[in-house]
Write an enzyme that holds these catalytic residues in place. Sequence first.
Site, PDB file in Angstrom:
ATOM      1  CB  CYS A  67      -0.879   0.051   1.244  1.00  0.00           C
ATOM      2  SG  CYS A  67      -2.058  -1.289   1.409  1.00  0.00           S
ATOM      3  CD  GLU A 118      -5.550   5.341   2.467  1.00  0.00           C
ATOM      4  OE1 GLU A 118      -4.486   5.656   3.013  1.00  0.00           O
ATOM      5  OE2 GLU A 118      -5.758   4.216   1.983  1.00  0.00           O
TER       6      GLU A 118
END
Length: 196
Positions: A67, A118
């Site tokens: 990530c 996000e």
Amino acid sequence: MSDEEIVLLDEAGAAIGTAPKAASHHRATPYHLAFSCYLVDDAGRVLITQRAHDKATFPSVWTNSCCGHPAPGEGLRDAVLRRLGDELGVWPGAEGFTLLLPEFSYRAEMDNGVTEFERCPVVRVRVGPAEAGALRPNPSEVAAAEWRTWDECLDLAGRPEASAWYRLQVAQLTSLGTPADWPGAPVSLLPPALSW
């Protein structure tokens, strides 16, 4: 983490500014740009990682391969390649990239209130045997890394040790078939703040 800048977004995914990464993850984390990556080997296995135990956000959870947060002005492929190098010590060829879930977004909160919020496009990166066997996880980022079959990945998604974003992503990826067959999504669906 202290020197990194994240890209702040409006609801439509357009950039509206930047902020220091370390200072921005708290109880009221602003909506910002990120990505998730799934490494897939020639056998169709997926690299699953456990986040380092001392990470500030979501330590010790099991999740996708890698990530990260694209830097201001950084394209998605470049951001993924940078983080694969930083986290796993591997630099695959850019031709093995497939955009899977360009519109994925989520909000997740830790027990202490620290929150992720996000727009997080999801990509697959194919790796050959040499790359798959040459992983060198960075212990400050990754506590463990394991190649798992898709059935094992599905099993993990039902367990509490899996990250919130992993569970949500796997639910969407399941409808696309098996990892080797996941089809590409249109690049035009990426948020305006992010180039391919």
